[in-house]
Design a protein around this motif. Sequence first.
Motif, PDB file in Angstrom:
ATOM      1  N   GLY A 313      -8.245 -13.598   6.028  1.00 26.64           N
ATOM      2  CA  GLY A 313      -7.174 -14.012   5.138  1.00 26.64           C
ATOM      3  C   GLY A 313      -6.981 -13.082   3.958  1.00 26.64           C
ATOM      4  O   GLY A 313      -5.941 -13.133   3.287  1.00 26.64           O
ATOM      5  N   SER A 314      -7.953 -12.208   3.714  1.00 27.70           N
ATOM      6  CA  SER A 314      -7.840 -11.262   2.600  1.00 27.70           C
ATOM      7  C   SER A 314      -7.363  -9.885   3.054  1.00 27.70           C
ATOM      8  O   SER A 314      -7.298  -8.958   2.238  1.00 27.70           O
ATOM      9  N   HIS A 315      -7.026  -9.741   4.321  1.00 25.42           N
ATOM     10  CA  HIS A 315      -6.544  -8.439   4.794  1.00 25.42           C
ATOM     11  C   HIS A 315      -5.200  -8.123   4.132  1.00 25.42           C
ATOM     12  O   HIS A 315      -4.372  -9.015   3.920  1.00 25.42           O
ATOM     13  N   PRO A 316      -4.952  -6.850   3.795  1.00 29.46           N
ATOM     14  CA  PRO A 316      -3.684  -6.490   3.136  1.00 29.46           C
ATOM     15  C   PRO A 316      -2.441  -6.955   3.886  1.00 29.46           C
ATOM     16  O   PRO A 316      -1.455  -7.368   3.256  1.00 29.46           O
ATOM     17  N   LEU A 317      -2.463  -6.917   5.212  1.00 23.41           N
ATOM     18  CA  LEU A 317      -1.299  -7.362   5.969  1.00 23.41           C
ATOM     19  C   LEU A 317      -1.019  -8.841   5.726  1.00 23.41           C
ATOM     20  O   LEU A 317       0.134  -9.244   5.520  1.00 23.41           O
ATOM     21  N   VAL A 318      -2.067  -9.647   5.728  1.00 27.27           N
ATOM     22  CA  VAL A 318      -1.908 -11.088   5.513  1.00 27.27           C
ATOM     23  C   VAL A 318      -1.372 -11.356   4.116  1.00 27.27           C
ATOM     24  O   VAL A 318      -0.422 -12.138   3.925  1.00 27.27           O
ATOM     25  N   LEU A 386       8.642  -7.071   3.832  1.00 24.87           N
ATOM     26  CA  LEU A 386       7.284  -6.590   4.105  1.00 24.87           C
ATOM     27  C   LEU A 386       7.281  -5.088   4.322  1.00 24.87           C
ATOM     28  O   LEU A 386       6.458  -4.358   3.741  1.00 24.87           O
ATOM     29  N   ILE A 387       8.189  -4.613   5.160  1.00 21.74           N
ATOM     30  CA  ILE A 387       8.219  -3.186   5.494  1.00 21.74           C
ATOM     31  C   ILE A 387       8.557  -2.343   4.275  1.00 21.74           C
ATOM     32  O   ILE A 387       7.942  -1.300   4.023  1.00 21.74           O
ATOM     33  N   LEU A 388       9.539  -2.788   3.490  1.00 18.25           N
ATOM     34  CA  LEU A 388       9.983  -2.011   2.321  1.00 18.25           C
ATOM     35  C   LEU A 388       8.882  -1.803   1.300  1.00 18.25           C
ATOM     36  O   LEU A 388       8.867  -0.794   0.589  1.00 18.25           O
ATOM     37  N   HIS A 389       7.962  -2.754   1.207  1.00 15.71           N
ATOM     38  CA  HIS A 389       6.965  -2.707   0.136  1.00 15.71           C
ATOM     39  C   HIS A 389       5.532  -2.582   0.681  1.00 15.71           C
ATOM     40  O   HIS A 389       4.578  -2.740  -0.098  1.00 15.71           O
ATOM     41  N   TYR A 390       5.391  -2.266   1.949  1.00 16.18           N
ATOM     42  CA  TYR A 390       4.052  -2.309   2.543  1.00 16.18           C
ATOM     43  C   TYR A 390       3.179  -1.146   2.045  1.00 16.18           C
ATOM     44  O   TYR A 390       3.631  -0.002   1.927  1.00 16.18           O
ATOM     45  N   ARG A 391       1.930  -1.491   1.766  1.00 19.78           N
ATOM     46  CA  ARG A 391       0.918  -0.490   1.399  1.00 19.78           C
ATOM     47  C   ARG A 391      -0.286  -0.679   2.309  1.00 19.78           C
ATOM     48  O   ARG A 391      -0.845  -1.775   2.383  1.00 19.78           O
ATOM     49  N   ARG A 392      -0.667   0.364   2.972  1.00 16.66           N
ATOM     50  CA  ARG A 392      -1.794   0.252   3.919  1.00 16.66           C
ATOM     51  C   ARG A 392      -3.086  -0.149   3.227  1.00 16.66           C
ATOM     52  O   ARG A 392      -3.942  -0.801   3.805  1.00 16.66           O
ATOM     53  N   ASP A 393      -3.233   0.259   1.944  1.00 19.62           N
ATOM     54  CA  ASP A 393      -4.481   0.006   1.241  1.00 19.62           C
ATOM     55  C   ASP A 393      -4.447  -1.248   0.383  1.00 19.62           C
ATOM     56  O   ASP A 393      -5.342  -1.485  -0.417  1.00 19.62           O
ATOM     57  N   GLY A 394      -3.391  -2.071   0.531  1.00 18.24           N
ATOM     58  CA  GLY A 394      -3.385  -3.334  -0.187  1.00 18.24           C
ATOM     59  C   GLY A 394      -2.187  -3.450  -1.120  1.00 18.24           C
ATOM     60  O   GLY A 394      -1.253  -2.666  -1.102  1.00 18.24           O
TER      61      GLY A 394
END
Length: 395
Positions: A313-318, A386-394
């Motif tokens: 639940g703490s994964h950046p994607l979630v 989500l896509i516009l603001h996504y950051r792989r590292d959180g």
Amino acid sequence: MGQVEIDPAEITRVLQELVAIPSVNPAFEGGCGEAGVADYVKQYLAEHGIPYMEQLVEPGRSNIIGMLPGQHPGPALLLEAHMDTVQTTGMTIDPFAGTVTDGRLYGRGACDTKGSLAAMLVAVAALKRSGLPLPVGVHVAAVIDEEYRYTGVSRLAASISSGELSYCGAVVGEPTGLHRVIAHKGCVRFYIDVHGKPGHSSEPGKGVNAIEQMAEVIRYLKEEIAPLYALQEHPLVGAPTHCISEITGGAAPNTIPGSCRITIDRRTVPGEEPLEVWQGFKDRLQELKQNVPGLKLTVQEPFIIDYAMETSGSHPLVLQLASAVTGYAEGRHEHGAAYGTDASKLARVSVPSVVFGPGDIGQAHTDNEWVSVQEVVSAASALAELILHYRRDGM
């Protein structure tokens, strides 16, 4: 960074067009396959200038993967939804009409899961039209065969495993009511055969009744094995279960049955391996054989194996999907699910996955299947956000 507006009229049109194309899985009655929907997806992507690749899975059945580049190199974000549906037998509505009544769009696959596919396609098309820079590349994968053997996502997973494709996370489309499913069960399905001795039914003592022997097996499964599942309760998906889903036996009304077969559908929880579960059945039933005179049985090799899935639940994607959804739908949370999805196959090749989409799982496969158009619009809006603001590292 800007915001992308999702046009409800485009959502309605695309979903109606998808529903209008029959894509019943060939394993089911009236199954025609997904080729028509695959052609539609290719055409839609091409019309919006989005390049795509085609993965041949088996003759006439291909995955289609649309690709939007991001500003920065590295693994892309994957949006994945299946194109196949279950059968239309017994439906009380026209399965391909896509009729809209009181905000609900009706038809086979509207909920499971063409609503999710429409949301993903419209979201990436809107992003492409906007010209806004994307912080991460995004792929939209429309895959085959989720409703039967998962061959489509398995082919996709093989490409990931080989390094041909690389993803930092995946949103898998299924009807979750815009909640985020971060854990679900898997399954292992197999047959148990009991071998009796046939004879004339007028002298039952001279044979071995396989149906009566199977009754002992069924009793044992219910009274000795099922109670142990409570020891493996998972906080999100609950305890494992098994269901005796089919039974066959006997040859004629006047013959002692020489054989009987049951089908076991055993649902696994995160942390369980399906083959180990199956081996556990074999071992326990060997013990039963020692206590039931004349019992002869075979636990057959599994004919379907699927895996449970769990993402932190703490994964950046979630966390980032939760933030994106908040602006379009309130009161959505992380959940577990008893059913299986394509997400588990992606998780097995180290792609953190969340199951998310419009619709209620209770509407899937029903005789009047429908999905809320507004929920599909909200799903597309949240995915674009989500896509516009996504950051792989959180965050």
